[in-house]
Design a protein around this motif. Structure first.
Motif, mmCIF file in Angstrom:
data_model
loop_
_atom_site.group_PDB
_atom_site.id
_atom_site.type_symbol
_atom_site.label_atom_id
_atom_site.label_comp_id
_atom_site.label_asym_id
_atom_site.label_seq_id
_atom_site.Cartn_x
_atom_site.Cartn_y
_atom_site.Cartn_z
ATOM 1 N N GLN A 132 3.143 5.700 -5.955
ATOM 2 C CA GLN A 132 2.854 5.682 -7.387
ATOM 3 C C GLN A 132 1.629 6.534 -7.699
ATOM 4 O OE1 GLN A 132 2.681 1.385 -7.841
ATOM 5 N NE2 GLN A 132 4.579 1.429 -9.051
ATOM 6 N N SER A 133 0.610 6.473 -6.847
ATOM 7 C CA SER A 133 -0.632 7.203 -7.112
ATOM 8 C C SER A 133 -0.460 8.718 -7.043
ATOM 9 C CB SER A 133 -1.733 6.759 -6.140
ATOM 10 O OG SER A 133 -1.530 7.313 -4.845
ATOM 11 N N ILE A 134 0.533 9.181 -6.270
ATOM 12 C CA ILE A 134 0.765 10.634 -6.181
ATOM 13 C C ILE A 134 1.901 11.074 -7.094
ATOM 14 C CG2 ILE A 134 -0.163 10.815 -3.837
ATOM 15 C CD1 ILE A 134 2.799 11.067 -2.880
ATOM 16 N N ASP A 135 2.343 10.162 -7.971
ATOM 17 C CA ASP A 135 3.456 10.454 -8.886
ATOM 18 C C ASP A 135 4.687 10.963 -8.154
ATOM 19 O OD1 ASP A 135 2.109 9.650 -11.215
ATOM 20 O OD2 ASP A 135 1.084 11.590 -11.337
ATOM 21 N N ALA A 166 0.824 -1.207 0.000
ATOM 22 C CA ALA A 166 0.000 0.000 0.000
ATOM 23 C C ALA A 166 0.861 1.262 0.000
ATOM 24 C CB ALA A 166 -0.937 -0.001 1.208
ATOM 25 N N ALA A 190 2.233 1.651 -3.506
ATOM 26 C CA ALA A 190 1.133 2.021 -4.396
ATOM 27 C C ALA A 190 0.728 3.475 -4.189
ATOM 28 C CB ALA A 190 -0.059 1.093 -4.165
ATOM 29 N N TYR A 191 0.739 3.925 -2.936
ATOM 30 C CA TYR A 191 0.421 5.331 -2.657
ATOM 31 C C TYR A 191 1.419 6.259 -3.332
ATOM 32 C CZ TYR A 191 -0.031 9.777 -0.308
ATOM 33 O OH TYR A 191 -0.151 11.122 -0.064
ATOM 34 N N ALA A 234 8.732 -1.131 -7.137
ATOM 35 C CA ALA A 234 8.027 0.007 -7.743
ATOM 36 C C ALA A 234 8.991 1.016 -8.364
ATOM 37 C CB ALA A 234 7.144 0.691 -6.698
#
Length: 80
Positions: free
Chosen positions: A15-18, A9, A12-13, A40
């Motif tokens: 990655q989600s905020i670039d 998680a 992934a976080y 990642a």
């Protein structure tokens, strides 16, 4: 229906905020976080090897730091 670890998680976080790949993450936690960040493509410092570090804070003390660290991930495991 899906189960995933907090280490996944965290990666992934980011990655989600670039989160920029040229910046670093300082990890206070275990090897699992390091593995997920590596998968990642993120750079990191810290982890379990930093657990034994001791800092003596006193007047005039200067702590070296990496200016490329832009995020800190803290992962605690609490057992009772």
């Amino acid at each position: 229906e899906e189960i995933f670890a907090s280490s996944f998680a965290a990666a992934a976080y980011l990655q989600s905020i670039d989160f920029p790949k040229d910046k670093k993450v300082y990890v206070i936690g275990e090897e699992g976080i390091l593995k997920e960040l590596e998968l990642a493509g993120f750079q990191y410092l810290g982890g379990p090897t930093d657990g034994d570090k001791k800092i003596e804070l006193k007047p005039g003390f200067y702590m070296e730091h990496d200016k490329d660290v832009s995020m800190i991930i803290v992962h605690l495991l609490i057992l009772s």
